[in-house]
Each structure stands twice: as structure tokens, then as C-alpha cells.
Design a protein around this motif. Structure first.
Motif, PDB file in Angstrom:
ATOM      1  N   SER A 164      91.989  89.613 101.659  1.00  0.00           N
ATOM      2  CA  SER A 164      91.561  88.299 100.781  1.00  0.00           C
ATOM      3  C   SER A 164      91.724  87.243 101.841  1.00  0.00           C
ATOM      4  O   SER A 164      91.064  86.058 101.596  1.00  0.00           O
ATOM      5  CB  SER A 164      92.785  88.142  99.692  1.00  0.00           C
ATOM      6  OG  SER A 164      94.251  88.494 100.316  1.00  0.00           O
TER       7      SER A 164
ATOM      8  N   ILE B 208      92.465  81.645  96.624  1.00  0.00           N
ATOM      9  CA  ILE B 208      93.714  81.610  96.904  1.00  0.00           C
ATOM     10  C   ILE B 208      94.974  81.804  95.644  1.00  0.00           C
ATOM     11  O   ILE B 208      95.936  82.345  95.968  1.00  0.00           O
ATOM     12  CB  ILE B 208      94.157  80.140  97.791  1.00  0.00           C
ATOM     13  CG1 ILE B 208      93.527  80.273  99.134  1.00  0.00           C
ATOM     14  CG2 ILE B 208      95.666  79.801  97.942  1.00  0.00           C
ATOM     15  CD1 ILE B 208      93.362  78.730  99.754  1.00  0.00           C
TER      16      ILE B 208
ATOM     17  N   ARG C 280     102.172  92.644  96.070  1.00  0.00           N
ATOM     18  CA  ARG C 280     100.751  92.333  96.373  1.00  0.00           C
ATOM     19  C   ARG C 280     100.170  93.314  97.385  1.00  0.00           C
ATOM     20  O   ARG C 280     100.787  93.898  98.205  1.00  0.00           O
ATOM     21  CB  ARG C 280     100.765  91.103  96.887  1.00  0.00           C
ATOM     22  CG  ARG C 280     101.095  89.914  95.855  1.00  0.00           C
ATOM     23  CD  ARG C 280     101.084  88.626  96.383  1.00  0.00           C
ATOM     24  NE  ARG C 280     101.260  87.384  95.224  1.00  0.00           N
ATOM     25  CZ  ARG C 280     101.987  86.532  95.348  1.00  0.00           C
ATOM     26  NH1 ARG C 280     102.854  86.442  96.360  1.00  0.00           N
ATOM     27  NH2 ARG C 280     102.175  85.749  94.460  1.00  0.00           N
TER      28      ARG C 280
ATOM     29  N   TYR D   5      97.134  85.091  96.349  1.00  0.00           N
ATOM     30  CA  TYR D   5      98.297  84.689  96.887  1.00  0.00           C
ATOM     31  C   TYR D   5      99.246  84.178  95.957  1.00  0.00           C
ATOM     32  O   TYR D   5     100.642  84.024  96.320  1.00  0.00           O
ATOM     33  CB  TYR D   5      97.973  83.707  98.180  1.00  0.00           C
ATOM     34  CG  TYR D   5      97.296  84.307  99.186  1.00  0.00           C
ATOM     35  CD1 TYR D   5      98.094  85.110  99.992  1.00  0.00           C
ATOM     36  CD2 TYR D   5      95.929  84.450  99.444  1.00  0.00           C
ATOM     37  CE1 TYR D   5      97.567  85.971 101.022  1.00  0.00           C
ATOM     38  CE2 TYR D   5      95.308  84.719 100.304  1.00  0.00           C
ATOM     39  CZ  TYR D   5      95.761  85.779 101.185  1.00  0.00           C
ATOM     40  OH  TYR D   5      95.433  86.529 102.125  1.00  0.00           O
TER      41      TYR D   5
ATOM     42  N   LYS E  72      96.309  92.004 101.237  1.00  0.00           N
ATOM     43  CA  LYS E  72      96.325  90.526 101.701  1.00  0.00           C
ATOM     44  C   LYS E  72      95.439  90.419 102.905  1.00  0.00           C
ATOM     45  O   LYS E  72      94.613  89.145 103.150  1.00  0.00           O
ATOM     46  CB  LYS E  72      97.684  90.417 102.313  1.00  0.00           C
ATOM     47  CG  LYS E  72      98.820  90.341 101.227  1.00  0.00           C
ATOM     48  CD  LYS E  72     100.162  90.217 101.876  1.00  0.00           C
ATOM     49  CE  LYS E  72     101.163  90.232 100.862  1.00  0.00           C
ATOM     50  NZ  LYS E  72     102.552  90.025 101.196  1.00  0.00           N
TER      51      LYS E  72
END
Length: 152
Positions: free
Chosen positions: A47, A82, A41, A86, A44
Motif C-alpha cells: 500500500s 491512505i 494489518r 492505514y 503495508k
């Protein structure tokens, strides 16, 4: 319905459309998925800032006695964001004729060169572009190598 509510509905619709494409449609397009590899990912912090801004907007809407509909739309958008940033994993899908990277289908015939860097990046050179692919688990690089050896 205000312009803000319309904009939030459009954003929710676009995020849901992206999530459905990424999870369902992309797996079914261009043949059967032969190998799926989760990627690391990225972004981070970006986001997290976006989710925090949505929380601030929801708080501001509640304290200013805004409409409950707008608050629900902001919360719904935060939940979808989210999920997208995530919970969902970015992935590399290998098909018979090509692979998906960044939701774009790339034919194997476009690959000019492949290398593995010391820090675990798979570097794929295309005609005019270089892809730097970083997998979530280092063992997946072995799976990718086995796939290319077996299917080329």
C-alpha cells in the motif's frame, strides 16, 4: 474529461463503495454484531508503494502542466487509499449465525476444526479451506474463545 480522469473517478467510486460496505453495511448485515475484533494489518509495503506511485503521478501531472482536475482526482484517490490501508482496521465480526472474515460471511456450521498456534494465529479449518487469523491484540483471542464457549 480524459480517459485517465474517467479511470480515476471509477477507482475513487470503487474505493468509496468498499469503505462504505466495510464500515456500515457489513456491520448491519446478517443480524446484530455480537463481537468485533480488530485484525493485524497486512501488506503495508504494497500500500505504501501504491500511495508513492499516486504521489509520483500527481507530481508528474503538475510538472507537465496537466489539468487541475486530474491532480485533484489523484490526491483524492491517495487520501482514500491512505484511509483504507492505514486508518481503517481490518476486522472480524461475529454474528449469531456466522462471522465475517475478509468481507465474506462464513457460517459457523462450516467450521470443522479450530486451533491456536504458538505464534498467536487462530486457525479455523473449513470444508476446503484453512483460515489463518492474526488478531491485533493477543487479549482478543480470549474474547473469541469466550464468545465461542457462550454461543455454541
Amino acid at each position: 474529461m480524459t480517459l485517465t480522469d474517467v479511470a480515476l473517478l471509477v477507482l475513487i467510486f470503487l474505493f468509496l463503495l468498499y469503505a462504505v460496505y466495510d464500515e456500515i453495511i457489513m456491520s448491519a448485515r446478517n443480524g446484530k454484531t455480537l463481537l468485533r475484533v480488530n485484525l493485524r494489518r497486512r501488506n503495508k509495503i504494497d500500500s505504501l508503494i501504491f500511495v508513492a506511485l499516486l504521489a509520483i503521478l500527481a507530481y508528474k501531472n503538475i510538472t507537465d502542466h496537466g489539468t487541475a482536475f486530474t491532480t485533484w482526482l489523484l490526491c483524492t484517490l491517495a487520501i482514500i487509499v491512505i484511509y483504507v490501508f492505514y486508518i481503517r482496521w481490518p476486522k472480524l465480526l461475529f454474528k449469531a449465525e456466522g462471522f465475517y472474515y475478509g468481507n465474506v460471511f462464513i457460517l459457523y456450521s462450516r467450521i470443522k476444526n479450530m486451533n491456536l498456534s504458538e505464534d498467536g494465529y487462530l486457525v479455523i479449518d473449513l470444508e476446503k479451506r484453512r483460515l489463518l487469523i492474526q488478531v491485533a491484540r493477543m487479549d482478543d483471542l480470549d474474547d473469541i474463545l469466550k464468545f465461542f464457549v457462550e454461543h455454541q
